[in-house]
Write a protein that holds these residues in place. Structure first.
Motif, short mmCIF file in Angstrom:
data_model
loop_
_atom_site.label_atom_id
_atom_site.label_comp_id
_atom_site.label_asym_id
_atom_site.label_seq_id
_atom_site.Cartn_x
_atom_site.Cartn_y
_atom_site.Cartn_z
N GLY A 266 -42.20 32.78 42.94
CA GLY A 266 -41.11 32.75 43.91
C GLY A 266 -41.08 31.50 44.77
N VAL A 267 -41.33 30.34 44.16
CA VAL A 267 -41.38 29.09 44.92
C VAL A 267 -39.97 28.72 45.38
N TRP A 268 -38.97 28.89 44.53
CA TRP A 268 -37.57 28.69 44.93
C TRP A 268 -36.69 29.60 44.10
N ASP A 269 -35.50 29.84 44.62
CA ASP A 269 -34.53 30.69 43.93
C ASP A 269 -33.13 30.24 44.32
N TYR A 270 -32.43 29.68 43.37
CA TYR A 270 -31.07 29.20 43.59
C TYR A 270 -30.03 30.21 43.10
N SER A 271 -30.42 31.45 42.94
CA SER A 271 -29.51 32.47 42.42
C SER A 271 -28.26 32.63 43.27
N ASN A 272 -28.36 32.39 44.56
CA ASN A 272 -27.21 32.53 45.46
C ASN A 272 -26.34 31.28 45.50
N MET A 273 -26.77 30.22 44.84
CA MET A 273 -26.05 28.95 44.86
C MET A 273 -25.01 28.93 43.73
N PRO A 274 -23.90 28.21 43.95
CA PRO A 274 -22.89 28.12 42.90
C PRO A 274 -23.39 27.32 41.69
N PHE A 275 -22.90 27.73 40.54
CA PHE A 275 -23.20 27.04 39.28
C PHE A 275 -24.70 26.86 39.07
N ASN A 276 -25.45 27.98 39.19
CA ASN A 276 -26.89 27.91 38.97
C ASN A 276 -27.21 28.34 37.53
N LEU A 277 -28.36 27.90 37.06
CA LEU A 277 -28.84 28.27 35.74
C LEU A 277 -30.16 29.01 35.93
N LEU A 278 -30.12 30.30 35.69
CA LEU A 278 -31.28 31.18 35.84
C LEU A 278 -31.90 31.11 37.23
N GLY A 279 -31.15 30.63 38.21
CA GLY A 279 -31.65 30.52 39.57
C GLY A 279 -32.63 29.38 39.78
N GLN A 280 -32.81 28.52 38.76
CA GLN A 280 -33.81 27.46 38.84
C GLN A 280 -33.23 26.09 39.17
N ILE A 281 -32.00 25.85 38.76
CA ILE A 281 -31.29 24.62 39.12
C ILE A 281 -29.86 25.02 39.47
N CYS A 282 -29.18 24.16 40.24
CA CYS A 282 -27.80 24.46 40.62
C CYS A 282 -27.06 23.16 40.91
N LEU A 283 -25.75 23.26 40.89
CA LEU A 283 -24.92 22.08 41.09
C LEU A 283 -25.11 21.40 42.44
N PRO A 284 -25.14 22.13 43.58
CA PRO A 284 -25.32 21.44 44.86
C PRO A 284 -26.59 20.59 44.92
N PHE A 285 -27.69 21.11 44.40
CA PHE A 285 -28.92 20.33 44.42
C PHE A 285 -28.92 19.23 43.36
N ALA A 286 -28.18 19.44 42.28
CA ALA A 286 -28.04 18.37 41.28
C ALA A 286 -27.40 17.15 41.93
N VAL A 287 -26.44 17.38 42.82
CA VAL A 287 -25.81 16.27 43.54
C VAL A 287 -26.81 15.63 44.50
N ALA A 288 -27.60 16.46 45.18
CA ALA A 288 -28.61 15.92 46.10
C ALA A 288 -29.66 15.10 45.36
N TRP A 289 -29.99 15.51 44.14
CA TRP A 289 -31.00 14.79 43.37
C TRP A 289 -30.53 13.41 42.96
N LEU A 290 -29.20 13.17 42.99
CA LEU A 290 -28.71 11.82 42.72
C LEU A 290 -29.29 10.83 43.73
N ALA A 291 -29.25 11.20 44.99
CA ALA A 291 -29.81 10.34 46.04
C ALA A 291 -31.32 10.20 45.88
N LEU A 292 -31.98 11.31 45.59
CA LEU A 292 -33.43 11.28 45.40
C LEU A 292 -33.80 10.39 44.21
N ALA A 293 -33.03 10.49 43.13
CA ALA A 293 -33.30 9.66 41.94
C ALA A 293 -33.14 8.19 42.27
N ALA A 294 -32.09 7.84 43.00
CA ALA A 294 -31.86 6.43 43.36
C ALA A 294 -33.04 5.88 44.17
N VAL A 295 -33.49 6.65 45.15
CA VAL A 295 -34.63 6.22 45.97
C VAL A 295 -35.89 6.12 45.12
#
Length: 142
Positions: free
Chosen positions: A90-119
Motif C-alpha cells: 500500500g505504498v501508493w494508490d491512484y485508484s481515485n485518480m482519473p485515467f489510472n491503470l490498476l491504481g499504479q499510474i495515472c494521467l495527472p501524475f504522468a503530466v507531473a513526471w514530465l517536469a521530473l524527467a526534464a530535471v
C-alpha cells in the motif's frame, strides 16, 4: 571508479526522489514516504539518465523528456504492481485518480513526471560532467 558511477547516481537519484516525496506528502497531508521510494527513485534516475548515453546529444530535449516520462511511468507501474498489488504494501494508490491503470499510474501524475524527467535528464548529465569528467551537456530544443 567506473563501477562506483552507477551506484553514486542511483544513490543521488534515490535520495532526491525521497526528498520530493517527503515535500509532496507534507504539502498534501499524506502519510510518510516508504523506504522503497528510494529504490524506485534510484532506478528511475539511472534509466532516465541513460537517455543521453544511448541517444545522440542532438536529440531534441522535448523528445528526451517524453522518453524520460515514459521510463518513469514504466518504473512506477512495475514497482507499483510488485509493491502494492503483489506484496500488498500500500505504498501508493491512484485508484481515485482519473485515467489510472490498476491504481499504479495515472494521467495527472504522468503530466507531473514530465517536469521530473526534464530535471532528471539535466541533473544526470551535469553530475556525469562534474563528478566523472564526462562530456559537457548540450541540448537542442527543436
Amino acid at each position: 571508479m567506473k563501477r562506483l558511477k552507477p551506484l553514486c547516481l542511483f544513490a543521488i537519484g534515490g535520495a532526491l526522489y525521497i526528498a520530493v516525496e517527503v515535500i509532496w506528502r507534507a504539502l498534501v497531508g499524506s502519510h510518510p514516504t516508504h523506504w522503497s521510494m528510494f529504490i524506485v527513485g534510484g532506478v528511475a534516475f539511472l534509466l532516465v539518465g541513460a537517455i543521453n548515453e544511448y541517444l545522440p546529444w542532438d536529440t531534441p530535449f522535448w523528445r528526451q523528456t517524453l522518453i524520460g516520462d515514459a521510463i518513469i511511468l514504466a518504473v512506477e507501474f512495475i514497482f507499483g504492481c510488485i509493491l502494492n498489488i503483489w506484496l500488498k504494501l500500500g505504498v501508493w494508490d491512484y485508484s481515485n485518480m482519473p485515467f489510472n491503470l490498476l491504481g499504479q499510474i495515472c494521467l495527472p501524475f504522468a503530466v507531473a513526471w514530465l517536469a521530473l524527467a526534464a530535471v532528471a535528464i539535466v541533473l544526470d548529465d551535469y553530475l556525469r560532467y562534474w563528478l566523472f569528467g564526462e562530456e559537457k551537456p548540450r541540448y537542442r530544443w527543436k
